[in-house]
Design a protein around this motif. Structure first.
Motif, PDB file in Angstrom:
ATOM      1  N   HIS A 208      -0.882  -9.035   3.238  1.00  0.00           N
ATOM      2  CA  HIS A 208      -0.172  -7.793   3.557  1.00  0.00           C
ATOM      3  C   HIS A 208      -1.105  -6.580   3.580  1.00  0.00           C
ATOM      4  O   HIS A 208      -0.853  -5.605   4.274  1.00  0.00           O
ATOM      5  CB  HIS A 208       0.967  -7.560   2.560  1.00  0.00           C
ATOM      6  CG  HIS A 208       0.480  -7.358   1.166  1.00  0.00           C
ATOM      7  ND1 HIS A 208       0.141  -8.423   0.342  1.00  0.00           N
ATOM      8  CD2 HIS A 208       0.247  -6.233   0.452  1.00  0.00           C
ATOM      9  CE1 HIS A 208      -0.271  -7.952  -0.823  1.00  0.00           C
ATOM     10  NE2 HIS A 208      -0.217  -6.624  -0.786  1.00  0.00           N
ATOM     11  N   ALA A 209      -2.201  -6.643   2.848  1.00  0.00           N
ATOM     12  CA  ALA A 209      -3.135  -5.511   2.781  1.00  0.00           C
ATOM     13  C   ALA A 209      -4.070  -5.460   3.984  1.00  0.00           C
ATOM     14  O   ALA A 209      -4.757  -4.465   4.190  1.00  0.00           O
ATOM     15  CB  ALA A 209      -3.959  -5.591   1.513  1.00  0.00           C
TER      16      ALA A 209
ATOM     17  N   THR B 214      -3.374  -5.503   7.255  1.00  0.00           N
ATOM     18  CA  THR B 214      -2.865  -4.911   8.488  1.00  0.00           C
ATOM     19  C   THR B 214      -1.987  -3.705   8.190  1.00  0.00           C
ATOM     20  O   THR B 214      -1.365  -3.630   7.131  1.00  0.00           O
ATOM     21  CB  THR B 214      -2.078  -5.954   9.319  1.00  0.00           C
ATOM     22  OG1 THR B 214      -1.650  -5.362  10.535  1.00  0.00           O
ATOM     23  CG2 THR B 214      -0.872  -6.485   8.564  1.00  0.00           C
ATOM     24  N   ASP B 215      -1.957  -2.782   9.132  1.00  0.00           N
ATOM     25  CA  ASP B 215      -1.061  -1.630   9.033  1.00  0.00           C
ATOM     26  C   ASP B 215       0.233  -1.886   9.795  1.00  0.00           C
ATOM     27  O   ASP B 215       1.161  -1.090   9.743  1.00  0.00           O
ATOM     28  CB  ASP B 215      -1.743  -0.378   9.587  1.00  0.00           C
ATOM     29  CG  ASP B 215      -2.903   0.072   8.699  1.00  0.00           C
ATOM     30  OD1 ASP B 215      -2.832  -0.147   7.471  1.00  0.00           O
ATOM     31  OD2 ASP B 215      -3.873   0.635   9.238  1.00  0.00           O
TER      32      ASP B 215
ATOM     33  N   VAL C 187       3.682  -3.021  10.302  1.00  0.00           N
ATOM     34  CA  VAL C 187       4.763  -3.252   9.349  1.00  0.00           C
ATOM     35  C   VAL C 187       5.388  -4.632   9.548  1.00  0.00           C
ATOM     36  O   VAL C 187       5.648  -5.346   8.578  1.00  0.00           O
ATOM     37  CB  VAL C 187       5.839  -2.145   9.476  1.00  0.00           C
ATOM     38  CG1 VAL C 187       7.010  -2.413   8.559  1.00  0.00           C
ATOM     39  CG2 VAL C 187       5.227  -0.787   9.185  1.00  0.00           C
ATOM     40  N   GLU C 188       5.618  -5.035  10.785  1.00  0.00           N
ATOM     41  CA  GLU C 188       6.243  -6.328  11.057  1.00  0.00           C
ATOM     42  C   GLU C 188       5.328  -7.495  10.675  1.00  0.00           C
ATOM     43  O   GLU C 188       5.783  -8.582  10.365  1.00  0.00           O
ATOM     44  CB  GLU C 188       6.618  -6.464  12.535  1.00  0.00           C
ATOM     45  CG  GLU C 188       7.725  -5.540  12.995  1.00  0.00           C
ATOM     46  CD  GLU C 188       7.218  -4.141  13.348  1.00  0.00           C
ATOM     47  OE1 GLU C 188       6.014  -3.982  13.646  1.00  0.00           O
ATOM     48  OE2 GLU C 188       8.036  -3.212  13.317  1.00  0.00           O
TER      49      GLU C 188
ATOM     50  N   LYS D 225       3.030  -7.590   8.129  1.00  0.00           N
ATOM     51  CA  LYS D 225       2.539  -7.605   6.746  1.00  0.00           C
ATOM     52  C   LYS D 225       2.792  -8.929   6.029  1.00  0.00           C
ATOM     53  O   LYS D 225       1.953  -9.401   5.292  1.00  0.00           O
ATOM     54  CB  LYS D 225       3.127  -6.449   5.959  1.00  0.00           C
ATOM     55  CG  LYS D 225       2.490  -5.124   6.347  1.00  0.00           C
ATOM     56  CD  LYS D 225       2.574  -4.151   5.213  1.00  0.00           C
ATOM     57  CE  LYS D 225       1.915  -2.855   5.584  1.00  0.00           C
ATOM     58  NZ  LYS D 225       0.484  -2.852   5.334  1.00  0.00           N
ATOM     59  N   GLY D 226       3.915  -9.547   6.235  1.00  0.00           N
ATOM     60  CA  GLY D 226       4.219 -10.812   5.566  1.00  0.00           C
ATOM     61  C   GLY D 226       3.815 -12.034   6.354  1.00  0.00           C
ATOM     62  O   GLY D 226       4.028 -13.159   5.906  1.00  0.00           O
TER      63      GLY D 226
ATOM     64  N   ASN E 217      -1.681 -15.072   8.052  1.00  0.00           N
ATOM     65  CA  ASN E 217      -2.089 -16.330   7.433  1.00  0.00           C
ATOM     66  C   ASN E 217      -3.492 -16.762   7.853  1.00  0.00           C
ATOM     67  O   ASN E 217      -3.992 -17.759   7.383  1.00  0.00           O
ATOM     68  CB  ASN E 217      -1.087 -17.444   7.725  1.00  0.00           C
ATOM     69  CG  ASN E 217      -0.944 -17.730   9.201  1.00  0.00           C
ATOM     70  OD1 ASN E 217      -1.597 -17.112  10.022  1.00  0.00           O
ATOM     71  ND2 ASN E 217      -0.079 -18.656   9.537  1.00  0.00           N
TER      72      ASN E 217
ATOM     73  N   THR F 157      -7.193  -9.788  12.145  1.00  0.00           N
ATOM     74  CA  THR F 157      -6.040 -10.678  12.033  1.00  0.00           C
ATOM     75  C   THR F 157      -5.320 -10.676  13.370  1.00  0.00           C
ATOM     76  O   THR F 157      -5.709  -9.947  14.292  1.00  0.00           O
ATOM     77  CB  THR F 157      -5.057 -10.206  10.941  1.00  0.00           C
ATOM     78  OG1 THR F 157      -4.479  -8.958  11.330  1.00  0.00           O
ATOM     79  CG2 THR F 157      -5.747 -10.068   9.591  1.00  0.00           C
TER      80      THR F 157
ATOM     81  N   HIS G 158      -7.959  -4.265  -3.082  1.00  0.00           N
ATOM     82  CA  HIS G 158      -6.999  -5.322  -2.765  1.00  0.00           C
ATOM     83  C   HIS G 158      -7.661  -6.673  -3.004  1.00  0.00           C
ATOM     84  O   HIS G 158      -8.837  -6.866  -2.693  1.00  0.00           O
ATOM     85  CB  HIS G 158      -6.549  -5.232  -1.301  1.00  0.00           C
ATOM     86  CG  HIS G 158      -5.908  -3.941  -0.956  1.00  0.00           C
ATOM     87  ND1 HIS G 158      -4.591  -3.664  -1.259  1.00  0.00           N
ATOM     88  CD2 HIS G 158      -6.400  -2.840  -0.343  1.00  0.00           C
ATOM     89  CE1 HIS G 158      -4.302  -2.445  -0.837  1.00  0.00           C
ATOM     90  NE2 HIS G 158      -5.385  -1.925  -0.276  1.00  0.00           N
TER      91      HIS G 158
END
Length: 139
Positions: A21-22, A24-25, A27-28, A30-31, A34, A51, A120
């Motif tokens: 999650h750290a 990328t900025d 929002v969609e 972040k989770g 991989n 990423t 992070h």
């Protein structure tokens, strides 16, 4: 940096297990991070993380590595049986050896500092060779 230097600069691709999650900025995204590639940054001590959701620059703090590996008993037995069928007794030994090949499950913790100064921790799956490459890439 020239276009060709940027295209051919060293990069180390690894699988992200936690902490993506750290990276990328978006929002969609972040989770969903991989996979990532670690590349040399614009200056010494800096890395660029790429990423699927974009690229982000960090200051490289440190990396720690935990070696781990496992052997599959089922694959060794299957290899022994198949080796016996194909090549007899010597095939049993060869099949078991090939089937029991050790899988590298080693992990590393990469510590990155973002532009706001927040550190992070990113947990990644990486081999010893990838660990060495990442530890050298920032300098």
């Amino acid at each position: 940096m020239g276009f060709w230097k940027q295209v051919f600069r060293p990069r180390v691709p690894v699988a992200v297990l936690a902490g993506g999650h750290a990276l990328t900025d978006n929002v969609e995204g972040k989770g969903l991070v991989n996979r990532m590639s670690v590349m040399k940054g614009r200056k010494a001590g800096e890395v660029e993380i790429a990423t699927l959701f974009g690229q982000k620059h960090f200051t490289f703090s440190r990396i720690s590595w935990e070696p781990s590996g496992s052997r599959s008993v089922g694959k060794a037995a299957g290899g022994a049986i198949l080796g016996t069928v194909i090549a007899g007794p010597l095939g049993t030994i060869a099949g078991a050896a090939l089937g029991a090949k050790k899988k590298d499950n080693s992990t590393a913790y990469i510590y990155l500092i973002d532009e706001e100064g927040v550190e992070h921790e990113v947990h990644v799956q990486c081999t010893k060779d990838q660990y060495v490459q990442i530890s050298r890439i920032a300098y």
